[in-house]
Scaffold this motif. Structure first.
Motif, PDB file in Angstrom:
ATOM      1  N   VAL A  46       0.874  -1.170   0.000  1.00 36.41           N
ATOM      2  CA  VAL A  46       0.000   0.000   0.000  1.00 36.41           C
ATOM      3  C   VAL A  46       0.910   1.218   0.000  1.00 36.41           C
ATOM      4  O   VAL A  46       1.796   1.337   0.854  1.00 36.41           O
ATOM      5  N   THR A  99      -5.845   1.021   6.283  1.00 36.48           N
ATOM      6  CA  THR A  99      -6.162   0.027   5.256  1.00 36.48           C
ATOM      7  C   THR A  99      -5.523  -1.315   5.580  1.00 36.48           C
ATOM      8  O   THR A  99      -6.163  -2.370   5.455  1.00 36.48           O
ATOM      9  N   THR A 120       3.969  -1.221   3.486  1.00 40.24           N
ATOM     10  CA  THR A 120       3.738   0.089   2.866  1.00 40.24           C
ATOM     11  C   THR A 120       5.037   0.638   2.294  1.00 40.24           C
ATOM     12  O   THR A 120       6.136   0.251   2.701  1.00 40.24           O
ATOM     13  N   LYS A 151      -2.774   4.632   4.986  1.00 36.14           N
ATOM     14  CA  LYS A 151      -2.194   3.324   4.667  1.00 36.14           C
ATOM     15  C   LYS A 151      -2.339   2.346   5.832  1.00 36.14           C
ATOM     16  O   LYS A 151      -2.727   1.191   5.637  1.00 36.14           O
TER      17      LYS A 151
END
Length: 567
Positions: free
Chosen positions: A321, A332, A416, A329
């Motif tokens: 992400v 999520t 991420t 991020k």
């Protein structure tokens, strides 16, 4: 004045709020002097809010509860304190034609005309109860102690200050001399929670102590405490963290605070930084309710939701992400972990710091001071035989290599990266030092995201897109056939801003065999992006357009957030 009161009493009687007998009884105790309404309110026969609501309806004026609003200092400064007290008004917002002002008596037109003449500007009047006007005058124009007392009356037992500070230390006794600072800090935290702020910024400037809240991603300046209280407020918050030194003001410090507001536990991540005018402090408000969000609540439409669900059910590989700081991020990733958190799966996360504690998941805190880096933690947790690993961020080659090897040995890895769009994540990993063939073999998909403000559901109104907006967003006239384009207006619920809450916009780059071949050939991000578009990837701006056409957000919001999006 007597005629004014007689009219109000007649209206109250006509609408059935009071009876003639109750009015006569109240008048008999006044010896013929005005004040019948005050007696009726004090006796509990009618509330001052009911009185002002009724008068507002008679004057065809909106009635609002201003105690729930956070009024920016820029608005409050439009009327001087002495004038606000003399006219018994509170400025609320900048309206379309003038200053929005709350009044307690909508019948006193002469006074409002005098105020308009004094300010030399048009006024948009709304009504509230006189008691709320009085409290707001103290809250916004009174001293810090007076404002704290008003807020304490509003919240009652809503905030628990005698609770665990920091890592569960015993509650600390509060010295009587410190009580005003304690109340002021309480007021600050409650106001931020009420406003839905994600951050509190306490910034020492040359001649003022600035306080700003980040609400829906936008910093808004609040009423500032006196400059002389700057050190005391910072020290109080350090003490509440239980782990920060009030004597150390030359080095950055980090800590955590736990409080309860309305019996709801709130975590605050605290950071200080020395500046030339004193210590600057930022408090990040961690709302655990976001942990309960499902994928639809994050802003996914059904097609993107199905794609993401398919990806996070894969047995192995890396799912990335991407986006800048504050783009959602982490939220999520937690939503994805919640989706796959089943009794038959072992999930381990490596984070710096652990923002939320999740039931059923093993979470590891990075601590570089003792050598517990991302890479060191990952080497250890692979021996714990997890099915799914979440890495807070891939920052260096060592972390990226271990994550890649883990994904190639049967683990599903979430992490991420800081890149502007999804295809650029491939180039970023190669720049870090990961071999292209390892990137091609391990990465299953990359999702870029941003957060955009949602239009307030209470006050948003139908609108039309301008030619400029349509060109900027690439909207064709045919797309407007079934569209529900809406515009912001502003109301009490959204603090006159027109937006309330945020949602996500996404672009999902699924890596297929041809893309893997292109990665092995070190194709540029531009070429990868073209291929992604051919595969059906919507850009951030295109996903934003869908939300504009669905009436979720405005064209201005999408254009400003996706300014760097390349079609």
């Amino acid at each position: 004045m007597q005629q004014n009161e007689d009219y109000v009493l007649r209206v109250l009687s006509d609408v059935g709020l009071v009876s003639r007998q109750q009015i006569d009884s109240a008048r008999s105790r006044l010896n013929g002097e005005p004040g019948v309404i005050d007696v009726l309110v004090n006796d509990g026969v009618v509330s001052d809010a009911d009185v002002s609501r009724t008068l507002a309806a008679q004057a065809q004026m909106d009635w609002i509860d201003i105690s729930t609003m956070v009024i920016p200092p820029a608005v409050i400064s439009q009327i001087r304190g002495e004038d606000a007290r003399r006219f018994k008004v509170i400025p609320l917002a900048f309206g379309e034609t003038g200053l929005v002002v709350a009044v307690g008596n909508p019948l006193d037109i002469d006074t409002m005309d005098s105020l308009s003449f004094l300010l030399q500007r048009e006024l948009e009047l709304v009504c509230t109860s006189p008691r709320k006007i009085s409290e707001a005058l103290i809250k916004y124009y009174g001293t810090a102690d007076e404002a704290a007392d008003v807020l304490q009356k509003e919240i009652g037992e809503d905030i628990d200050l005698g609770l665990e500070f920091g890592d569960g230390a015993e509650p600390m006794a509060v010295d009587e001399a410190d009580a005003p600072i304690v109340r002021l800090v309480s007021m600050l935290l409650i106001e931020a929670h009420r406003a839905g702020a994600s951050d509190i910024h306490l910034e020492p400037l040359d001649k003022k102590f600035r306080v700003r809240f980040r609400i829906d991603g936008v910093l808004q300046e609040m009423q500032a405490p006196p400059k002389r209280l700057q050190s005391a407020i910072i020290s109080r918050l350090k003490i509440m963290s239980g782990s920060m030194s009030i004597a150390e003001k030359r080095l950055p410090q980090d800590g955590r605070i736990q409080v309860k507001i309305k019996k709801k536990p709130i975590d605050l991540r605290v950071s200080t930084m020395p500046t030339n005018h004193g210590e600057s402090m930022v408090l990040r408000i961690l709302d655990k309710s976001s942990l309960k969000l499902g994928l639809p609540e994050l802003g996914f439409f059904s097609d993107d939701e199905e794609t993401l669900e398919r990806l996070i059910r894969l047995p192995d590989g890396i799912l990335l992400v991407t986006g800048p700081t504050g783009s959602g991020k982490t939220t999520t990733l937690y939503a994805c972990l919640n989706y796959v958190n089943k009794p038959d799966r072992k999930i381990i996360t490596v984070e710096e710091p652990i923002e939320y504690q999740m039931t059923g998941i093993n979470q590891v805190q990075v601590n570089t001071e003792i050598g517990m880096t991302f890479a060191a933690a990952l080497r250890s947790i692979l021996r714990q035989a997890p099915n799914i690993i979440m890495i807070g961020e891939i920052r260096d080659l060592e972390t990226a290599t271990i994550a890649t090897n883990a994904s190639l040995t049967g683990h599903l890895v979430f992490s991420t990266l800081h890149t502007n769009d999804a295809p650029s994540a491939v180039a970023r990993l190669i720049d870090i030092g990961v071999k292209p063939f390892l990137v091609a073999s391990s990465v299953r998909a990359v999702m870029a995201q941003r957060l955009i403000r949602k239009l307030c559901n209470i006050c948003k109104q139908p609108g039309e897109l301008t030619d400029t907006e349509m060109r900027a967003l690439g909207i064709e006239p045919g797309q407007l056939a079934n569209a529900q384009v809406m515009r912001p207006k502003g109301c009490e619920e959204c603090r006159q801003i027109g937006y309330r809450g945020r949602t996500g916009i996404f672009e999902i780059f699924v890596i297929d065999d041809e893309v893997r071949h292109m990665i092995n050939k070190r194709s540029s991000s531009f070429v990868l992006r073209q291929r992604a578009r051919e595969l059906g990837m919507r850009t951030l701006r295109e996903d934003g357009v869908r939300k504009v056409l669905a009436g979720i957000t405005s064209a201005d919001e999408v254009i400003s957030i996706t300014v760097g999006d390349v079609s």
